[in-house]
Design an enzyme around this catalytic site. Structure first.
Site, PDB file in Angstrom:
ATOM      1  N   SER A 185      13.152   4.689   9.758  1.00  0.00           N
ATOM      2  CA  SER A 185      12.896   3.860   8.583  1.00  0.00           C
ATOM      3  C   SER A 185      12.340   4.601   7.376  1.00  0.00           C
ATOM      4  O   SER A 185      12.528   4.164   6.242  1.00  0.00           O
ATOM      5  CB  SER A 185      11.945   2.721   8.958  1.00  0.00           C
ATOM      6  OG  SER A 185      10.732   3.239   9.475  1.00  0.00           O
ATOM      7  N   SER A 227       0.819  -1.210   0.000  1.00  0.00           N
ATOM      8  CA  SER A 227       0.000   0.000   0.000  1.00  0.00           C
ATOM      9  C   SER A 227       0.853   1.259   0.000  1.00  0.00           C
ATOM     10  O   SER A 227       0.321   2.355   0.077  1.00  0.00           O
ATOM     11  CB  SER A 227      -0.898   0.001   1.246  1.00  0.00           C
ATOM     12  OG  SER A 227      -0.101  -0.054   2.409  1.00  0.00           O
ATOM     13  N   ASP A 230       2.326  -8.335  16.977  1.00  0.00           N
ATOM     14  CA  ASP A 230       2.391  -9.719  16.512  1.00  0.00           C
ATOM     15  C   ASP A 230       3.777 -10.336  16.706  1.00  0.00           C
ATOM     16  O   ASP A 230       3.891 -11.510  17.071  1.00  0.00           O
ATOM     17  CB  ASP A 230       1.958  -9.824  15.033  1.00  0.00           C
ATOM     18  CG  ASP A 230       2.754  -8.917  14.119  1.00  0.00           C
ATOM     19  OD1 ASP A 230       2.737  -7.692  14.337  1.00  0.00           O
ATOM     20  OD2 ASP A 230       3.395  -9.435  13.188  1.00  0.00           O
TER      21      ASP A 230
END
Length: 320
Positions: free
Chosen positions: A305, A79, A211
């Site tokens: 990042s 995306s 996660d």
């Protein structure tokens, strides 16, 4: 085993990227150091081509395809940052790219991907499976899949960010990097542990998207509901299979930060260092400023990042 990639793979990737990827700056801030009681070195991948570290992995992977594969083209799903990275890398290497993107992708990201020359295939992220769509396109057209993180050459390319950081700083006590699918962390952790033995490797996740933290605690990959967080680059619901194999061996801890802490770090970096980051890009600094990570007196590397956030969205977040 963590030997999916080695420091030699990362050095080879650096050779392929030389003169193509930007050698991004490593910046320091007296104010930041005083605030957190440590010496912090920021590797600023927000200044990388396409505005994020993703260019490194995409270019490294595509540059190793055969002539026949390049003639047929590549396909990827993303995306945002990986979409743009694959599109630009394909253009630079003389091949074509098809990118599977959600219908509700921000217009600026879709436009940038098109401008790099990619064909875009849209889908509904809530009812359709982007991986299945991409793999079907690959089978139908003979395209080579370039995954966003779960690929040895993508991971090796991302690791060149840490390679450059250590070239500047020498050994460090700790390295902080954001964790989404895990490719950046896998590559950077491989480089860091080879170049600075004994270093502490700390991943940072949004608290709604934990996660990897859950998976490391369980000893196997754990799937969570799709995270709702401003850190869209970290909205993974399960770690990559290959990336988790590496990170399970090399990552010492995962720290969680809130959306408010990400925004505070974005504001700090803008006000103090005149750096624009997307929420994920500020994750490592958020962990330090919030006190979620405390390493008094240590020399700490942080991977910033990316900086892919539009002016209106940035203003909405930091001014909200």
């Amino acid at each position: 085993m963590a030997g999916i990639i080695t420091i030699d793979d990362i050095r080879a990737a650096a050779g392929r990227l030389a003169g193509v990827a930007h050698r991004t700056p490593v910046l320091t801030s007296r104010v930041l150091n005083e605030r957190v009681g440590a010496e912090v070195f920021l590797k600023c991948e927000n200044f990388q081509r396409v505005g994020a570290f993703k260019f490194r992995g995409a270019y490294n992977a595509i540059s190793q395809l055969t002539g026949e594969q390049l003639a047929r083209g590549v396909v990827a799903w993303s995306s945002g940052n990986h979409a743009q990275a694959v599109a630009l890398s394909a253009r630079l290497l003389g091949t074509s790219a098809v990118i599977v993107m959600p219908e509700d992708t921000p217009a600026s990201k879709m436009a940038a991907t098109k401008e790099y020359g990619a064909e875009i295939v849209t889908y509904d992220r809530y009812t359709q499976d982007r991986t299945a769509i991409g793999e079907a396109l690959a089978a139908e057209r003979g395209l080579t899949v370039v995954p966003p993180y779960d690929h040895p050459q993508v991971m090796a390319g991302q690791g060149t960010a840490a390679l450059e950081l250590f070239d500047r700083t020498g050994p460090l006590a700790a390295l902080l990097a954001p964790v989404g699918g895990g490719g950046l962390m896998a590559g950077c952790a491989t480089a860091a542990t080879a170049l600075s033995p004994g270093i502490r490797i700390i991943g940072v996740e949004p608290d709604a998207g934990d996660d990897t933290k859950r998976s490391l605690a369980a000893g196997h990959r754990v799937r969570i509901p799709v995270p709702r967080t401003i850190a869209d680059a970290q909205a993974a619901d399960i770690p990559g299979e290959l990336t988790f194999t590496v990170n399970r061996e090399l990552v010492d801890e995962i720290c969680l930060v809130t959306d408010d802490q990400l925004v505070a770090a974005m504001s700090f970096l803008f006000d103090t260092m005149k750096i624009v980051t997307e929420p994920t890009g500020a994750a490592g600094v958020a962990a330090l400023l919030s006190g979620r990570v405390r390493l008094p007196g240590a020399r700490i590397g942080v991977i910033v990042s990316g900086g892919n956030v539009g002016a209106a969205r940035f203003a909405e977040l930091v001014g909200g």
